[in-house]
Motif scaffolding. Sequence first.
Motif, PDB file in Angstrom:
ATOM      1  N   SER A  91      34.917  39.347  31.110  1.00 28.04           N
ATOM      2  CA  SER A  91      35.501  39.524  29.815  1.00 28.04           C
ATOM      3  C   SER A  91      34.550  40.766  29.458  1.00 28.04           C
ATOM      4  N   ALA A 103      35.105  38.037  39.704  1.00 28.32           N
ATOM      5  CA  ALA A 103      34.487  36.337  39.004  1.00 28.32           C
ATOM      6  C   ALA A 103      34.089  35.737  40.374  1.00 28.32           C
ATOM      7  N   MET A 160      32.546  34.470  34.110  1.00 27.69           N
ATOM      8  CA  MET A 160      33.699  34.777  33.164  1.00 27.69           C
ATOM      9  C   MET A 160      33.240  35.829  32.043  1.00 27.69           C
ATOM     10  N   TYR A 161      31.936  35.474  31.501  1.00 32.85           N
ATOM     11  CA  TYR A 161      31.506  36.546  30.440  1.00 32.85           C
ATOM     12  C   TYR A 161      31.358  37.903  31.002  1.00 32.85           C
ATOM     13  N   ALA A 181      41.447  32.201  35.449  1.00 37.62           N
ATOM     14  CA  ALA A 181      40.643  32.589  34.152  1.00 37.62           C
ATOM     15  C   ALA A 181      40.633  34.281  34.424  1.00 37.62           C
ATOM     16  N   ALA A 182      40.003  34.642  35.478  1.00 33.39           N
ATOM     17  CA  ALA A 182      39.676  36.228  35.492  1.00 33.39           C
ATOM     18  C   ALA A 182      41.027  36.783  35.184  1.00 33.39           C
ATOM     19  N   LEU A 227      38.123  29.893  38.525  1.00 34.41           N
ATOM     20  CA  LEU A 227      37.312  31.084  38.089  1.00 34.41           C
ATOM     21  C   LEU A 227      38.422  32.477  38.099  1.00 34.41           C
TER      22      LEU A 227
END
Length: 452
Positions: A221, A179, A217-218, A115-116, A112
């Motif tokens: 984003s 995140a 994650m959302y 990804a962030a 995570l």
Amino acid sequence: MQAIMNWLEKYVVPIATKIGSIKWLMALRDGFIATMPITMAGSLSTLLNALLQTYPEQWGWTGFVNAVQPIITIDGTVWNGSLAIFSIYFASMWGYHLAHNYGVDGLSGSLLSVAAFFMSINNTSMVSLTKNISQSAVKVLNDSGAVATNNSVTVNGVFAMGQLNSANLFTAMIFGAIAVSIYIWLMKKDLTIKMPDSVPPAVSKAFAALIPGMISMYAVSLINFLFTKMTGAFFGDWLAKTIQAPLMKAGQGFGMVILVTFLVQIFWFFGIHGSNVLGPVLESIWTPAQNLNIEAMKNHAKIPYQWVRGSFDIYAWFGGAGGTVLLIVAILAFSKRSDEKAVAKLALAPGLFNINEPIMFGLPVVLNAIYFIPFIVAPVVDVTIAYFITQAGWVSPVQVAVPWITPPVLYAFLATNFDWRATLLSIITMVIAFMIWLPFVKASSKIKVDDE
């Protein structure tokens, strides 16, 4: 003296103890420590290419450079897989240790965090061309979705290498923290998908992390989307310019350098690992600067920072915090106390490799009133001298990450890319530290004799 020690023990030590036990700071410190193999590999490749390419080219040894070109290529590949994408490795380790410290799955936290990081940096890459291209070529590139001019091409959906090195560490820190914090909170709230006991553990962990991971994650984003809409810039780019760059610039100031040096010594004197307590400060401000120096050296560019993480080690913390290897030498040469000499003999070998726990806790230096003043003063004096000489440009700054167990003097020679002046300065600061330690070693011998 006793009044000062009592005040420090009453007010400073409890604060240091609390800081050292904060899970976030522990994770940040451990995240940097975990990337050490990557840092060392990238630094070694840079150092080898300096020996095989940079200097031989300056000397006109073209034949030699051509002969060792395969090794140079291998070193370049090592660089591309290490320091060139350092932020990715840090993001991974930061997320892992943060999640692990809070008792949730570290692997999910690691993923995570990475990804962030990628969601928060600019995915537009521009390449400057060495030669102008024709208008027909510009048209073809623009028709293909790129943004081209006669001397540059900008492509969307491609991460530039410059976004992945140490320049974006603060982005990795902050968005990884966001995140993983959301993920931890949701996991603690038990907002998970539970699988039967018969399901393999790896599958159960993946399903347990599914909902918290997607929400985190959302959330990242959404933050980036709103910020970009309001400002027209990526949050990560904004962080690098407005937070990381000013902090790294502030780290070049004498006040911050000397304050951190002083605090590390204070914490260590009371038995608290000062370098670990202030590790988040040391690593987040001066390590990125050091990595950018390494990159500049590789690219034959001007070295941007004069004082970096390794500067503390080569000019003050030889043998460990306090320059304790010089205390060991002073005891072996001048002490009349058999107990101190016995400890010094055992601590000499570890001290030469910058391991100072044997002398710190065996002598001990910790809470030893007779050694309080030199333990604080010697590093402060050495850092002061080395700082102003380095800032004046009389010695080369640190531009190679060297393993911390490298013996003093050799450490300085390697870390400054074989600069004999920096090596000489390191020797001078060692002599100064020795002279500061020596009167107190003699005083300690006299106290023991008087007691007897």
